[in-house]
Motif scaffolding. Sequence first.
Motif, mmCIF file in Angstrom:
data_model
loop_
_atom_site.group_PDB
_atom_site.id
_atom_site.type_symbol
_atom_site.label_atom_id
_atom_site.label_comp_id
_atom_site.label_asym_id
_atom_site.label_seq_id
_atom_site.Cartn_x
_atom_site.Cartn_y
_atom_site.Cartn_z
ATOM 1 N N VAL B 47 65.597 29.281 78.003
ATOM 2 C CA VAL B 47 66.402 28.468 77.083
ATOM 3 C C VAL B 47 67.705 29.192 76.726
ATOM 4 N N VAL B 48 67.590 30.457 76.384
ATOM 5 C CA VAL B 48 68.772 31.212 75.971
ATOM 6 C C VAL B 48 69.783 31.302 77.118
ATOM 7 N N ARG B 49 69.279 31.439 78.316
ATOM 8 C CA ARG B 49 70.164 31.600 79.477
ATOM 9 C C ARG B 49 71.001 30.359 79.795
ATOM 10 N N LYS B 50 70.591 29.233 79.239
ATOM 11 C CA LYS B 50 71.402 28.033 79.389
ATOM 12 C C LYS B 50 72.768 28.240 78.740
ATOM 13 N N TYR B 51 72.764 29.077 77.681
ATOM 14 C CA TYR B 51 73.985 29.226 76.892
ATOM 15 C C TYR B 51 74.642 30.591 77.048
ATOM 16 N N ILE B 52 73.812 31.591 77.208
ATOM 17 C CA ILE B 52 74.355 32.954 77.217
ATOM 18 C C ILE B 52 73.499 33.812 78.136
ATOM 19 N N GLN B 53 74.138 34.838 78.691
ATOM 20 C CA GLN B 53 73.414 35.690 79.628
ATOM 21 C C GLN B 53 72.510 36.690 78.878
ATOM 22 N N ALA B 54 71.252 36.317 78.687
ATOM 23 C CA ALA B 54 70.349 37.228 77.993
ATOM 24 C C ALA B 54 69.778 38.251 78.970
ATOM 25 N N GLN B 55 69.687 39.474 78.478
ATOM 26 C CA GLN B 55 69.161 40.525 79.353
ATOM 27 C C GLN B 55 67.641 40.628 79.208
ATOM 28 N N SER B 56 67.197 40.675 77.975
ATOM 29 C CA SER B 56 65.743 40.715 77.750
ATOM 30 C C SER B 56 65.417 40.202 76.356
ATOM 31 N N VAL B 57 64.157 39.899 76.171
ATOM 32 C CA VAL B 57 63.695 39.383 74.885
ATOM 33 C C VAL B 57 62.535 40.235 74.395
ATOM 34 N N HIS B 58 62.612 40.658 73.158
ATOM 35 C CA HIS B 58 61.477 41.376 72.569
ATOM 36 C C HIS B 58 60.914 40.548 71.430
ATOM 37 N N ILE B 72 62.096 37.781 66.912
ATOM 38 C CA ILE B 72 62.553 37.634 68.291
ATOM 39 C C ILE B 72 63.915 38.293 68.441
ATOM 40 N N GLU B 73 63.972 39.285 69.298
ATOM 41 C CA GLU B 73 65.217 40.011 69.491
ATOM 42 C C GLU B 73 65.707 39.743 70.911
ATOM 43 N N ILE B 74 66.913 39.227 71.017
ATOM 44 C CA ILE B 74 67.448 38.904 72.340
ATOM 45 C C ILE B 74 68.573 39.878 72.661
ATOM 46 N N ILE B 75 68.414 40.607 73.737
ATOM 47 C CA ILE B 75 69.421 41.607 74.111
ATOM 48 C C ILE B 75 70.431 40.976 75.071
ATOM 49 N N ILE B 76 71.715 41.071 74.700
ATOM 50 C CA ILE B 76 72.776 40.468 75.520
ATOM 51 C C ILE B 76 73.668 41.587 76.071
ATOM 52 N N PRO B 77 73.928 41.604 77.352
ATOM 53 C CA PRO B 77 74.790 42.652 77.905
ATOM 54 C C PRO B 77 76.240 42.445 77.474
#
Lengths: 271, 78
Positions: B47-58, B72-77
Amino acid sequence: MGIVYAIISGKGGVGKTTTTANIGIGIAQEGKKVVLVDFDLGQRNLDLILGLENRVIYDMVHVMDDEAGLKQALIKSKHTENLFLLAASQTKDKSALVQEKVKKLIDTLKEEYDYVILDAPAGIESGFEHTIMYADATIVVVNPEVSSIRDADKAIGIVDAKSERAKENKKVKKFLVINRINPSMVSNGEMLASADILDILSIDLLGKIPEDKGIVEASNSGKPIILNENSQAGAAYKRIAKRLCGENIPFEDVESFVSPSIITKIKSLFQ
Amino acid sequence: MSFFSLFNKKEKSAGVAKDRLRIAISSDRNNTSYPFMAEMKADIIEVVRKYIQAQSVHITRESDGDVDTLGIEIIIPK
């Protein structure tokens, strides 16, 4: 419409199948229509405990795969009116279980029986998940011993996370049966008391079963202990069955140790 | 009971069992993530990748009295 109980424990060997057999007979003796389903595929034993091993022709997998009709596969109890068994498959393993087929089977049984009681396999793998999936309530069997209680807690956690009722945000009632209580050990502080176990697991008590040598004899002969009028464990199962039928039966103290009087001891010398 | 055992009273094992179980079970309950955690993680990433390039989710689960909270922590490069 009947109610579906799954009998679970987490750990194996705590008396799950024995409890299923005795509760089943007890409820049937109260005049309700009961069907017991053995979900322990590949390790069928409920038939043996009930003394019905020679009568198994078709099992639940045959029924689910439409290789046999439900009427053909249901085995009538020798001991009690109103009690039927649907045996586990001995040749196929738990991979034979398919969600929709399990649901269909349980829905059909619910229409005809007041109580549908599912004997879960030990462990918390897929066979266990199939058993608890469509249960309205679960009966958790433990021994007063650390590994059994920890494993039970784990199994309860899976019921709360994965069962169909839990997914619909409905409560799955859980009732605790404490099996193999040794009164003298509890009195001496060498065995966990029921109050401690209830405190740790925080679920409702359904019954306490004292350790009873008669249980082994009962399974030897395929005649569950509840049929033995003189057994304390049998009486405890009877009380559980009545509670499950809605009767308000006070909990008896099975944990206080009464040492046999000197007279009984002398008497026993002459027997 | 010998004279010395009065002074050297062994702790009752049922009490020991209760204390050990309490700790073991409370740590089991806290540490176990939900059984569907991995699937949920994959879904969130999608879902997140539809909008932004997420690297990983914790995802972390914490218990606080009557409620569990999911962080929920979403790491974005960069």
